[in-house]
Scaffold this active site. Structure first.
Site, short mmCIF file in Angstrom:
data_model
loop_
_atom_site.label_atom_id
_atom_site.label_comp_id
_atom_site.label_asym_id
_atom_site.label_seq_id
_atom_site.Cartn_x
_atom_site.Cartn_y
_atom_site.Cartn_z
N ASP A 1 0.87 -1.19 0.00
CA ASP A 1 0.00 0.00 0.00
C ASP A 1 0.90 1.23 0.00
O ASP A 1 1.64 1.47 0.96
CB ASP A 1 -0.88 -0.04 1.26
CG ASP A 1 -1.73 1.21 1.41
OD1 ASP A 1 -2.59 1.24 2.29
OD2 ASP A 1 -1.51 2.18 0.63
N ILE A 2 0.87 1.99 -1.06
CA ILE A 2 1.81 3.12 -1.22
C ILE A 2 1.66 4.15 -0.11
O ILE A 2 2.62 4.87 0.20
CB ILE A 2 1.61 3.77 -2.62
CG1 ILE A 2 2.87 4.56 -3.02
CG2 ILE A 2 0.36 4.65 -2.68
CD1 ILE A 2 2.91 4.95 -4.49
N ASN B 1 -6.39 12.73 -11.03
CA ASN B 1 -7.08 13.17 -12.25
C ASN B 1 -6.76 14.64 -12.44
O ASN B 1 -6.13 15.27 -11.59
CB ASN B 1 -8.60 12.94 -12.13
CG ASN B 1 -9.16 13.66 -10.92
OD1 ASN B 1 -8.93 14.86 -10.75
ND2 ASN B 1 -9.84 12.91 -10.07
N GLY C 1 -9.60 4.95 -6.09
CA GLY C 1 -8.32 4.25 -6.27
C GLY C 1 -7.22 4.78 -5.35
O GLY C 1 -7.46 5.16 -4.21
N VAL C 2 -6.02 4.84 -5.94
CA VAL C 2 -4.86 5.26 -5.12
C VAL C 2 -4.99 6.75 -4.73
O VAL C 2 -4.56 7.15 -3.65
CB VAL C 2 -3.54 4.98 -5.87
CG1 VAL C 2 -3.34 5.91 -7.05
CG2 VAL C 2 -2.35 5.04 -4.94
N ASP C 3 -5.65 7.52 -5.58
CA ASP C 3 -5.89 8.94 -5.30
C ASP C 3 -6.67 9.09 -4.00
O ASP C 3 -6.29 9.82 -3.07
CB ASP C 3 -6.69 9.53 -6.48
CG ASP C 3 -6.69 11.05 -6.50
OD1 ASP C 3 -7.36 11.60 -7.38
OD2 ASP C 3 -6.02 11.65 -5.64
N GLY D 1 -5.61 1.30 -13.44
CA GLY D 1 -6.87 1.01 -12.72
C GLY D 1 -8.05 1.59 -13.46
O GLY D 1 -8.37 1.18 -14.58
N VAL D 2 -8.64 2.62 -12.89
CA VAL D 2 -9.84 3.27 -13.47
C VAL D 2 -9.58 3.70 -14.92
O VAL D 2 -10.44 3.61 -15.78
CB VAL D 2 -10.22 4.51 -12.61
CG1 VAL D 2 -11.22 5.40 -13.30
CG2 VAL D 2 -10.71 4.04 -11.24
N TYR D 3 -8.34 4.13 -15.20
CA TYR D 3 -8.06 4.66 -16.55
C TYR D 3 -7.85 3.56 -17.58
O TYR D 3 -7.60 3.84 -18.76
CB TYR D 3 -6.87 5.63 -16.50
CG TYR D 3 -7.25 7.03 -16.01
CD1 TYR D 3 -8.55 7.29 -15.57
CD2 TYR D 3 -6.33 8.06 -15.98
CE1 TYR D 3 -8.91 8.55 -15.11
CE2 TYR D 3 -6.67 9.33 -15.52
CZ TYR D 3 -7.99 9.57 -15.11
OH TYR D 3 -8.34 10.81 -14.65
N1 APR Z 1 -1.23 1.61 -3.09
C1 APR Z 1 -0.65 1.30 -4.26
N2 APR Z 1 -1.33 1.14 -5.40
C2 APR Z 1 -2.67 1.27 -5.34
C3 APR Z 1 -3.36 1.61 -4.14
C4 APR Z 1 -2.58 1.77 -2.98
N3 APR Z 1 -3.12 2.09 -1.81
N4 APR Z 1 -4.70 1.67 -4.42
C5 APR Z 1 -4.83 1.37 -5.74
N5 APR Z 1 -3.62 1.12 -6.28
C6 APR Z 1 -3.28 0.74 -7.66
C7 APR Z 1 -4.36 0.09 -8.46
O1 APR Z 1 -4.45 -1.29 -8.14
C8 APR Z 1 -3.81 0.31 -9.86
O2 APR Z 1 -2.88 -0.71 -10.17
O3 APR Z 1 -2.98 1.92 -8.35
C9 APR Z 1 -3.06 1.65 -9.75
C10 APR Z 1 -3.72 2.81 -10.45
O4 APR Z 1 -5.14 2.67 -10.32
P1 APR Z 1 -6.08 3.96 -10.03
O5 APR Z 1 -5.91 4.41 -8.66
O6 APR Z 1 -7.45 3.60 -10.49
O7 APR Z 1 -5.49 5.12 -10.96
P2 APR Z 1 -5.63 5.32 -12.53
O8 APR Z 1 -5.89 4.05 -13.26
O9 APR Z 1 -4.44 6.11 -12.92
O10 APR Z 1 -6.94 6.20 -12.67
C11 APR Z 1 -6.90 7.51 -12.16
O11 APR Z 1 -8.81 7.08 -10.81
O12 APR Z 1 -8.70 7.24 -8.55
C12 APR Z 1 -9.11 7.90 -9.68
O13 APR Z 1 -8.94 10.23 -9.15
C13 APR Z 1 -8.32 9.15 -9.86
O14 APR Z 1 -9.64 9.89 -11.69
C14 APR Z 1 -8.39 9.33 -11.33
C15 APR Z 1 -8.31 7.91 -11.86
#
Ligand code: APR
Length: 375
Positions: free
Chosen positions: A9-10, A23, A31-33, A118-120
């Site tokens: 977990d980052i 975003n 997600g991680v945000d 992830g979401v993207y």
């Molecule tokens: N620690 C490390 N990695 C994480 C954590 C965490 N706590 N939570 C999620 N992840 C990983 C996910 O499993 C994925 O592999 O981070 C990676 C990126 O996923 P997202 O968080 O969905 O980010 P992204 O795909 O870049 O989409 C960005 O999602 O959260 C929203 O506000 C954000 O709109 C933006 C979009």
């Protein structure tokens, strides 16, 4: 170790900076945000509001507040839309701009999530490939500890063909206790001793006289070469350059023979002689080995330095040693490769296939839940 891959977990990472996959509004999300904003507390959002958003591929920095990390670098990865809208370039610039921002803020360590995966919706294998190649290019020019944090193993998509090839190799070579066997498989042995199989003969198979012969050849280069028994037509005319190239490679391997067969030498002395024999710069070698500069200078200055097995193997990969040469270098440090160890067999797979890409080897070791090479 300049480049790590870990699962975790980052928000818990103690790096100088962690990178947020945000975003363009920088006002938080899922997600991680979402995880980073929750862990950092409300002051993070207050500071983000002052940044006026962030373009895709760019990066902005804030403090870390309640996080263990001092800074958060917010970057915006591309939304996957088929791969023909510049997604790979935008993703690479998100990593690169985050690293540059970390450097400008004197960060010695930075941790990334797998941005856009992830979401993207960026395909996992491509997201990993862009991340690793961009980080590797940066580390060739700069000293920093970079960690790629994989939240869950399902989002780590290692090259499936390579994965199954390695799995097969492990099945055939990984020793079960009741099936003891020598480390050097037949193929490796025949390659080690100049056998037909294997394109490269190990330095142990070539006598000194080869170099002598080559000296004569290059001296008389340009003369017609005849088969042993007298024949009418010359077999071929050798150019001076051809003879020169052969001579260099023979001389290089003779120097490797010295370095490895000088039994009194310590690991550190052998390593330095191998680097010279390969004609490499120190920095080129330790970067290729995923070893940080400080550790290398320790090894360099302490003739009796005791390295870990991962460190020795990392240098064997960087020096592109074959299996017998790798065994010799390990012996200098009191280690041996073992078929009872899955990570040893995975490293053996890459050396036997002459694949010396340490980033690839570490991706494979991570995929098989093994310790990475380097230090
Ligand atoms: N620690 C490390 N990695 C994480 C954590 C965490 N706590 N939570 C999620 N992840 C990983 C996910 O499993 C994925 O592999 O981070 C990676 C990126 O996923 P997202 O968080 O969905 O980010 P992204 O795909 O870049 O989409 C960005 O999602 O959260 C929203 O506000 C954000 O709109 C933006 C979009």
């Amino acid at each position: 170790m300049p480049f790590h891959i870990i699962q975790g977990d980052i928000t818990k990472i103690q790096a100088d900076a962690i990178v947020n996959a945000a975003n363009r509004s920088l006002l938080g999300g899922g997600g991680v945000d979402g995880a980073i904003h929750r862990a950092a507390g409300p002051r993070l959002l207050e500071e983000c509001r002052t940044l006026n958003g962030c373009k895709t591929g760019e990066a902005k920095i804030t403090r870390g507040y309640d996080l263990p990390a001092k800074y958060v670098i917010h970057t915006v990865g591309p939304i996957w839309s088929g791969g023909h809208q510049g997604e790979p370039e935008l993703l690479a610039s998100a990593y690169r701009n985050s690293l540059i921002l970390a450097l400008e803020n004197n960060c010695e360590s930075v941790a990334f999530p797998l941005i856009s995966s992830g979401v993207y919706g960026y395909p996992l294998e491509g997201a990993l490939e862009v991340a690793v190649s961009t980080i590797r290019a940066f580390l060739e020019e700069h000293d920093m500890d970079v960690t790629l944090v994989i939240f869950d193993k399902s989002s780590f998509r290692f090259d499936i063909r390579l994965y199954s090839d390695i799995s097969g190799y492990i099945r055939n070579h990984c020793e079960t206790p009741e099936r003891p066997g020598s480390f050097l498989g037949d193929a490796a042995k025949s390659v080690a001793f100049g056998g037909v199989s294997g394109s490269r003969r190990s330095i142990f198979s070539r006598g000194k006289t080869e170099a002598k012969k080559m000296e004569e050849r290059s001296a008389g280069a340009g003369v017609r070469r005849y088969a042993e028994e007298p024949c009418k037509e010359p077999l071929y005319e050798e150019t001076a350059e051809e003879a020169e190239v052969c001579l260099d490679s023979i001389k290089e391997e003779d120097a490797l023979i010295e370095a490895l067969q000088n039994l009194d030498e310590s690991f550190s002395q052998s390593l330095l002689r191998l680097i010279d024999a390969r004609g490499m710069k120190d920095s080129e070698c330790y970067k290729k080995a995923n070893i940080d500069r400080k550790l290398f200078s320790k090894i360099r200055s302490d003739v009796h330095y005791r390295p870990s097995k991962q460190t020795v193997l990392a240098f064997a990969v960087a020096l592109e040693l074959d299996l017998p040469e790798t065994e010799e270098l390990l012996k200098k440090a009191g280690f041996a490769l073992s078929h009872a160890s899955k990570s040893d067999v995975i490293v053996e797979y890459f050396i036997a296939h002459r694949n010396y890409d340490i980033y690839r080897i570490n991706e494979a070791l991570f995929a098989f839940d093994q310790n990475l090479l380097g230090a």
